[in-house]
Motif scaffolding. Structure first.
Motif, PDB file in Angstrom:
ATOM      1  N   SER A 112       0.851  -1.190   0.000  1.00  0.00           N
ATOM      2  CA  SER A 112       0.000   0.000   0.000  1.00  0.00           C
ATOM      3  C   SER A 112       0.886   1.238   0.000  1.00  0.00           C
TER       4      SER A 112
ATOM      5  N   ASP B 224      -4.168  10.212   1.493  1.00  0.00           N
ATOM      6  CA  ASP B 224      -4.604   9.317   0.434  1.00  0.00           C
ATOM      7  C   ASP B 224      -3.893   7.990   0.586  1.00  0.00           C
TER       8      ASP B 224
ATOM      9  N   THR C 135      -3.510   4.210  -1.275  1.00  0.00           N
ATOM     10  CA  THR C 135      -3.753   3.252  -2.345  1.00  0.00           C
ATOM     11  C   THR C 135      -3.387   1.893  -1.762  1.00  0.00           C
ATOM     12  N   THR C 136      -4.371   1.006  -1.682  1.00  0.00           N
ATOM     13  CA  THR C 136      -4.157  -0.290  -1.052  1.00  0.00           C
ATOM     14  C   THR C 136      -3.355  -1.208  -1.964  1.00  0.00           C
TER      15      THR C 136
ATOM     16  N   HIS D 223      -4.882  -1.890  -5.120  1.00  0.00           N
ATOM     17  CA  HIS D 223      -5.031  -0.725  -5.994  1.00  0.00           C
ATOM     18  C   HIS D 223      -6.360  -0.001  -5.808  1.00  0.00           C
ATOM     19  N   ARG D 224      -6.914  -0.034  -4.587  1.00  0.00           N
ATOM     20  CA  ARG D 224      -8.117   0.732  -4.245  1.00  0.00           C
ATOM     21  C   ARG D 224      -7.675   2.063  -3.655  1.00  0.00           C
ATOM     22  N   HIS D 225      -8.387   3.125  -3.976  1.00  0.00           N
ATOM     23  CA  HIS D 225      -8.046   4.463  -3.502  1.00  0.00           C
ATOM     24  C   HIS D 225      -9.030   4.880  -2.411  1.00  0.00           C
TER      25      HIS D 225
ATOM     26  N   SER E 197     -13.153   1.538  -8.183  1.00  0.00           N
ATOM     27  CA  SER E 197     -11.961   0.776  -8.571  1.00  0.00           C
ATOM     28  C   SER E 197     -11.629   0.979 -10.046  1.00  0.00           C
TER      29      SER E 197
ATOM     30  N   PRO F 161     -10.161   5.707 -10.131  1.00  0.00           N
ATOM     31  CA  PRO F 161      -9.729   6.092  -8.781  1.00  0.00           C
ATOM     32  C   PRO F 161      -9.913   7.570  -8.454  1.00  0.00           C
TER      33      PRO F 161
END
Length: 161
Positions: free
Chosen positions: A4, A19, A21-22, A25-27, A45, A48
């Motif tokens: 992340s 912010d 970003t996991t 790739h999730r914001h 998803s 973003p």
């Protein structure tokens, strides 16, 4: 395994946006408002930059969420400032600031606001516990701790141009 990523952006007059970003790739973002409230935003998803949902949390709701994310088995030596009515915040000094080139003692920060400046971030360096003779420079980020009112007053003083 992907990791992340976290970044922060000062929002003058509002607070700070964090912010995340996991690894999937999730914001997500959290806006830490100066009044102690938080906005938690979840983004689509497939885009973003498109906010899917936003939650506005009171300071108490934010504390409850923090407790849920950081269970009580964490270190008992950690200081939970929200329970004490204190906040810690970053305040950036502009290059046009009245305080650019002046010493920390000249701000009379603790006397005027009750706020303590616990560190100054300058470029890639951190100066912990700066003394009254520490000379401020435009672009410095001051880490302050105090009451909400004190931190607001400190931001007003440091924002003087």
């Amino acid at each position: 395994m992907p990791t992340s990523r976290m970044s922060s952006t000062p929002l003058p007059g509002i607070g700070v946006q964090y912010d995340l970003t996991t690894r999937e790739h999730r914001h997500l973002s959290v806006i830490a408002h100066r009044d102690g409230t938080r906005s938690v935003n979840v983004y689509r998803s497939d885009d973003p930059d498109d906010c899917l949902q936003s939650l506005h949390l009171t300071a108490g709701e934010s504390a409850a969420l923090i407790d849920a994310l950081t269970p009580s088995h964490h270190s008992p030596n950690l200081l939970h400032t929200t329970e004490l009515g204190l906040v810690a915040e970053r305040i950036e000094l502009s290059s046009a600031s009245h305080w650019n080139g002046r010493t920390l003692g000249e701000t009379r920060m603790r006397t005027e606001t009750g706020v303590s400046i616990v560190a100054v971030l300058r470029r890639a360096d951190a100066v912990p516990s700066p003394g009254p003779g520490f000379r401020l420079a435009g672009g410095d980020t001051l880490i302050v701790i105090g009451t909400h009112e004190g931190v607001d007053a400190a931001a007003a003083i440091l924002g003087r141009e």
